[in-house]
Enzyme design. Structure first.
Site, mmCIF file in Angstrom:
data_model
loop_
_atom_site.group_PDB
_atom_site.id
_atom_site.type_symbol
_atom_site.label_atom_id
_atom_site.label_comp_id
_atom_site.label_asym_id
_atom_site.label_seq_id
_atom_site.Cartn_x
_atom_site.Cartn_y
_atom_site.Cartn_z
ATOM 1 N N SER A 133 12.755 8.438 -41.486
ATOM 2 C CA SER A 133 12.328 8.248 -42.779
ATOM 3 C C SER A 133 12.128 6.922 -43.484
ATOM 4 C CB SER A 133 13.607 8.929 -43.679
ATOM 5 O OG SER A 133 13.558 8.682 -44.987
ATOM 6 N N TYR A 146 22.775 9.626 -45.531
ATOM 7 C CA TYR A 146 21.453 9.841 -44.883
ATOM 8 C C TYR A 146 20.819 8.599 -44.295
ATOM 9 C CZ TYR A 146 16.665 11.811 -44.987
ATOM 10 O OH TYR A 146 15.469 12.091 -44.976
ATOM 11 N N ALA A 148 21.927 6.003 -43.440
ATOM 12 C CA ALA A 148 23.116 5.453 -42.143
ATOM 13 C C ALA A 148 22.398 6.247 -40.965
ATOM 14 C CB ALA A 148 24.388 5.832 -42.243
ATOM 15 N N SER A 149 22.065 7.647 -41.190
ATOM 16 C CA SER A 149 21.527 8.513 -40.005
ATOM 17 C C SER A 149 20.146 7.982 -39.683
ATOM 18 C CB SER A 149 21.718 9.976 -40.420
ATOM 19 O OG SER A 149 20.802 10.317 -41.360
ATOM 20 N N LYS A 150 19.304 7.691 -40.704
ATOM 21 C CA LYS A 150 17.799 7.528 -40.526
ATOM 22 C C LYS A 150 17.691 6.057 -39.806
ATOM 23 C CE LYS A 150 16.433 11.424 -41.419
ATOM 24 N NZ LYS A 150 15.724 12.376 -40.610
ATOM 25 N N ILE A 179 7.731 13.872 -49.035
ATOM 26 C CA ILE A 179 6.723 14.864 -48.495
ATOM 27 C C ILE A 179 7.429 16.259 -49.369
ATOM 28 C CG2 ILE A 179 6.168 16.122 -46.263
ATOM 29 C CD1 ILE A 179 5.543 13.118 -46.313
HETATM 30 P P1 NAD Z 1 13.357 21.088 -44.987
HETATM 31 O O1 NAD Z 1 14.849 21.144 -45.608
HETATM 32 O O2 NAD Z 1 12.378 21.702 -45.458
HETATM 33 O O3 NAD Z 1 13.587 21.326 -43.370
HETATM 34 C C1 NAD Z 1 14.920 20.868 -42.804
HETATM 35 C C2 NAD Z 1 15.207 22.141 -41.649
HETATM 36 O O4 NAD Z 1 16.323 21.561 -40.954
HETATM 37 C C3 NAD Z 1 15.594 23.335 -42.237
HETATM 38 O O5 NAD Z 1 14.847 24.294 -42.021
HETATM 39 C C4 NAD Z 1 17.190 23.540 -41.974
HETATM 40 O O6 NAD Z 1 17.315 24.756 -41.795
HETATM 41 C C5 NAD Z 1 17.039 22.743 -40.931
HETATM 42 N N1 NAD Z 1 18.479 22.373 -40.533
HETATM 43 C C6 NAD Z 1 19.433 21.862 -41.226
HETATM 44 N N2 NAD Z 1 20.619 21.647 -40.622
HETATM 45 C C7 NAD Z 1 20.633 22.167 -39.644
HETATM 46 C C8 NAD Z 1 21.434 22.554 -38.401
HETATM 47 N N3 NAD Z 1 22.819 22.144 -38.639
HETATM 48 N N4 NAD Z 1 21.106 22.977 -37.455
HETATM 49 C C9 NAD Z 1 19.663 23.427 -37.320
HETATM 50 N N5 NAD Z 1 18.701 23.273 -38.372
HETATM 51 C C10 NAD Z 1 19.271 22.708 -39.236
HETATM 52 O O7 NAD Z 1 13.091 19.340 -44.920
HETATM 53 P P2 NAD Z 1 12.127 18.563 -44.485
HETATM 54 O O8 NAD Z 1 11.692 17.810 -45.550
HETATM 55 O O9 NAD Z 1 10.940 19.358 -43.736
HETATM 56 O O10 NAD Z 1 13.007 17.772 -43.352
HETATM 57 C C11 NAD Z 1 12.605 17.708 -42.188
HETATM 58 C C12 NAD Z 1 12.862 16.368 -41.582
HETATM 59 O O11 NAD Z 1 12.080 15.178 -42.319
HETATM 60 C C13 NAD Z 1 14.284 15.709 -41.862
HETATM 61 O O12 NAD Z 1 14.852 15.117 -40.566
HETATM 62 C C14 NAD Z 1 14.158 14.830 -43.025
HETATM 63 O O13 NAD Z 1 15.174 13.951 -43.031
HETATM 64 C C15 NAD Z 1 12.868 14.141 -42.602
HETATM 65 N N6 NAD Z 1 12.155 13.584 -44.025
HETATM 66 C C16 NAD Z 1 11.937 14.256 -45.158
HETATM 67 C C17 NAD Z 1 11.234 13.799 -46.023
HETATM 68 C C18 NAD Z 1 10.711 14.691 -47.188
HETATM 69 O O14 NAD Z 1 10.411 13.970 -48.281
HETATM 70 N N7 NAD Z 1 10.767 15.874 -47.138
HETATM 71 C C19 NAD Z 1 11.172 12.389 -46.025
HETATM 72 C C20 NAD Z 1 11.520 11.688 -44.942
HETATM 73 C C21 NAD Z 1 12.007 12.287 -43.812
#
Ligand code: NAD
Length: 254
Positions: A133, A146, A148-150, A179
């Site tokens: 991220s 979050y 820290a994880s990223k 996104i």
């Molecule tokens: P989202 O919530 O649409 O999708 C995340 C998915 O992860 C979900 O389907 C959820 O069920 C799954 N998940 C959560 N906990 C889980 C678990 N314990 N076991 C298995 N699956 C699990 O969100 P997204 O925006 O598509 O996020 C996807 C990735 O992109 C994430 O790692 C997020 O940190 C990263 N990200 C998103 C954005 C953003 O603006 N949307 C920005 C930067 C990074």
């Protein structure tokens, strides 16, 4: 047969990655804690597994199961993730542990446990793509676990790139900006918790601060993941590719 294991495949960026990889003729093994939020077209998933990635026993069980049905894995996309938005002082041990377990520990151990399948047979192009991220680089308050994880996943990407080069596996990350997915909406809901706030207006207003003039969509990130996984980019490893419409590049004047 090119096989991709994609976590977080039920929703948002992971679902977009699954669709785009399938369109590029990958056989996709989807993994998520939930069933797909929107019904995917029949040809997206070769297999779909519901797995709670915060539980090591379920990761083991998943790897054991697919080892019986497939003989190799070409690409792993570690995308599943979540955020908990709270002031630092209010974050509990459980909040911290759960976010780190899903966002950092699961990519670490899923990749480790899939390595026997990734190093099987003859291959010229295998890789891992971690979804990090922009928060790995710059952040806002109330996202401590979050962030820290990223930061961790971007650092892990570099060290795995070094270690896995020996077995000809590339390891890269994508750092998405804002996104439009369920996670973004949830994040806004937590940050702007007042009932008077119109979330859609906030999201539209924030888009004005992104040089590209919009938030991204799942396909913007899936394209970057495909780029990193592509054989033609076989010299790219250890990279964290920022895909944020120019957001991090800008110095604020406010
Ligand atoms: P989202 O919530 O649409 O999708 C995340 C998915 O992860 C979900 O389907 C959820 O069920 C799954 N998940 C959560 N906990 C889980 C678990 N314990 N076991 C298995 N699956 C699990 O969100 P997204 O925006 O598509 O996020 C996807 C990735 O992109 C994430 O790692 C997020 O940190 C990263 N990200 C998103 C954005 C953003 O603006 N949307 C920005 C930067 C990074």
């Amino acid at each position: 047969m090119k096989i991709a294991v994609i976590t977080g495949a039920a929703s948002g960026i992971g679902a977009a990655c699954a669709a785009e990889f399938a369109a590029k003729k990958y056989q996709v093994i989807g993994v998520d804690i939930q069933q797909p939020v929107e019904k995917p077209t029949a040809d997206v998933f070769l297999e779909y597994h519901t797995v709670d990635l915060s539980k090591m026993a379920q990761i083991d069980e998943f790897v054991e199961k697919i080892s019986k049905t497939i003989d190799h894995v070409d690409v792993v996309v570690n995308c599943a993730g979540l955020t908990i938005v709270k002031p630092f002082q209010q974050m509990t041990e459980h909040d911290f542990d759960y976010v780190i377990a899903v966002n950092l520990k699961a990519p670490f151990f899923l990749t480790q446990k899939l390595l026997p399948l990734m190093t099987r047979g003859e291959y010229s192009n295998r890789s891992v793509v971690n979804i990090s991220s922009v928060h790995a680089t710059a952040t806002i308050p109330h996202m401590a676990s979050y962030t820290a994880s990223k930061g961790g996943i971007s650092a892990l990407t570099r060290t795995l790139a070094l270690e896995l080069a020996k077995v000809k596996i590339r390891v890269n990350a994508v750092q998405p900006g804002a996104i439009q997915t369920p996670m973004l909406i949830e994040g806004y809901r937590a940050l702007y918790s007042s009932p008077d706030v119109n979330l859609e207006e906030c999201i539209a207003k924030d888009a004005e601060n992104i040089p590209a003039g919009r938030q991204g969509n799942g396909k913007d990130i899936a394209n970057a993941v495909l780029f990193l996984a592509n054989e033609e980019n076989s010299f790219v490893t250890g990279e964290s590719l920022v895909v944020d419409g120019g957001f991090l590049a800008r110095l604020s004047t406010k």
